[in-house]
Design an enzyme around this catalytic site. Structure first.
Site, short mmCIF file in Angstrom:
data_model
loop_
_atom_site.label_atom_id
_atom_site.label_comp_id
_atom_site.label_asym_id
_atom_site.label_seq_id
_atom_site.Cartn_x
_atom_site.Cartn_y
_atom_site.Cartn_z
N GLU A 275 0.86 -1.19 0.00
CA GLU A 275 0.00 0.00 0.00
C GLU A 275 0.89 1.23 0.00
OE1 GLU A 275 -3.78 1.85 -0.11
OE2 GLU A 275 -3.20 -0.25 -0.35
N GLU A 305 -0.68 9.25 -5.99
CA GLU A 305 0.40 8.26 -5.97
C GLU A 305 0.57 7.59 -7.34
OE1 GLU A 305 -1.30 8.00 -1.57
OE2 GLU A 305 -1.60 6.28 -2.90
N ASP A 458 -7.07 3.15 3.07
CA ASP A 458 -6.65 1.89 3.69
C ASP A 458 -7.84 0.94 3.85
OD1 ASP A 458 -3.91 2.81 4.19
OD2 ASP A 458 -4.83 4.15 5.63
#
Length: 476
Positions: A275, A305, A458
């Protein structure tokens, strides 16, 4: 005249209608139809993960209203500049303003320990400071423990007294994870439409900063990999590499080299999910891409990201990260996911590469791209992730069509060069194939008044993983 009178009558009795795809529907009919479709189509995989190891970043999150904290610290609006590290209150204000204007979540390390403690003290003295589980590993672990109580889950990461109180009792915290004093991360949240100086936030999200020795130096990484041999998990989840960004390039490279050597030792029958989180050092991100991405089975990341990874590693649409604002274009994201899978993923010509899955998530939609021989149940995985996003953001137990809204584009392409299409809300999970890879996309029902944005990515990644089925012998 009759039509006008009818419209006035409808409004006067409080019946809300909207025009969508040339037909009249009630305000939450689309949302209800999507929720119903998810309920019918999302199923658990036949073979579920049962024994998980999660690491390595964990901390206590101190969550406060960002603008209120800045005013408490006598910080006034000013320039918006993206500093890679924060050395002063001016740096905090400028970097917060930069991402506040863009509406992008971001995380930056604070370099001055004493000044950071003073900022935390100010945050604790606000009217309603809130303490929560923090750190990608701890958040992923707690979400899985909460939603999948039959799973055995061990967490290797720095856990102090306060975090120990907050974590679910079912999570096993080995002695190697215990530290005397909690690491604290400051979460500065803001709401959609909130003002800071001349800027107005386009979405509800947050800015994170911390001075964190345990996580920023990855002090648990050796213990994490040592733990694998005796525990023998069937799924490994690794996170926290972004916190190394505050270290020297030599330190960063040394840690990555160690991680790479350890990942190679893990049998391919045991999937490893990495992650990612916000990073700004191009050289560091390129090093992760070149040395680690091909050594893991699965990758989770958001629009910032993903686009910066493509920029750092010379992928497609490499300048898109500089201009992206709000909802990223679907075909651009799909192009980059395909490039990642082709460049770093498993292939018959290079079976040493392990990557077979990429899970992208943003505010309004998610896409999961997979190697079809390695993963099953992909449509359910992406649907479960998007459904869970609205539930957590609204902080409710189950989906509520009145609390969420569809913000998906009316027209879109699934990948560059594809025909333009529209969403069919009765079949919101879309699937397609491209160059041997399978893709699944689902819109998010965005919470109208989000109560909790921290840990959303998450939670999404955790849910998507638990609804995915890994084919352990796919390349044997």
């Amino acid at each position: 005249m009759i039509v006008k009178s009818l419209l006035v009558l409808l409004l006067s009795v409080g019946i809300g209608y909207v025009l969508y795809k040339n037909r009249l529907i009630t305000n939450n009919e689309i949302e209800q139809e999507i929720l119903s479709s998810w309920s019918e189509s999302i199923v658990m995989p036949k073979n579920q993960f049962r024994k998980l190891l999660v690491g390595i970043n964990s901390n206590v999150d101190l969550i406060v209203p960002g603008v209120e904290l800045l005013l408490k610290l006598n910080i006034t609006p000013g320039n918006d500049i993206n500093h890679h590290q924060l050395f002063s209150l001016d740096h905090l204000q400028e970097t917060f303003s930069y991402f506040f204007k863009k509406g992008s979540a971001a995380e930056r390390p604070f370099i001055d320990a004493e000044l950071f403690r003073k900022i935390v003290s100010g945050a604790e003295n606000l009217s309603n400071p809130q303490f929560y589980i923090g750190g990608n590993a701890a958040l992923i672990g707690s979400k899985i423990a909460e939603k999948f109580p039959d799973v055995e889950l061990h967490l290797v990461g720095p856990v102090g007294p306060k975090l120990m109180e907050l974590l679910p009792a079912s999570i096993v915290i080995p002695k190697i994870s215990h530290i005397e004093k909690d690491e604290v991360h400051l979460i500065m949240e803001y709401q959609v439409g909130e003002s800071w100086g001349s800027h107005r936030a386009p979405v509800a999200t947050r800015f994170i900063t911390s001075y964190d020795e345990s996580n920023s130096q990855a002090t648990m990484i050796e213990s994490f990999f040592q733990y694998i041999e005796n525990y023998k998990p069937d799924l490994i989840i690794l996170s926290g590499l972004h916190l190394l960004e505050g270290q020297s390039s030599e330190f960063f490279s040394q840690k990555l080299s160690f991680i790479q050597s350890e990942l190679i030792k893990i049998p391919k029958a045991v999937p490893v999910h990495l992650e990612l989180a916000s990073m700004v050092n191009k050289a560091f991100v390129k090093e992760i891409a070149d040395n680690l991405v091909s050594k893991v089975s699965s990758l989770g990341l958001n629009e910032q990201e993903l686009t910066f990874l493509s920029h750092a590693a010379n992928g497609p649409h490499s300048s898109y990260f500089e201009t992206i604002q709000g909802q990223p274009e679907i075909h651009i994201i799909s192009d980059i996911i395909l490039w990642i899978l082709k460049t770093f993923g498993f292939s018959q010509s290079d079976p040493s590469r392990k990557l077979t899955r990429v899970h992208f998530h943003c505010l309004t939609y998610h896409i999961i791209g997979i190697h079809p021989s390695a993963w099953n149940n992909n449509p359910s995985a992406v649907g479960a992730g998007t459904r869970g996003a609205g539930i957590q953001a609204c902080d409710v137990e189950s989906p509520d069509p009145d609390l969420v809204t569809l913000k998906f584009p009316e027209k879109f392409q699934l990948f560059s060069g594809d025909k333009e299409r529209s969403l069919n809300e009765s079949e919101p999970i879309m699937t397609w194939k491209k160059e041997g890879f399978h893709f699944a996309l689902s819109p998010v029902l965005v919470c109208k008044q989000p109560l909790k944005t921290v840990g959303l990515g998450d939670s999404i990644s955790a849910t998507g993983l638990m609804f995915s089925e890994y084919v352990s012998d796919f390349n044997s």
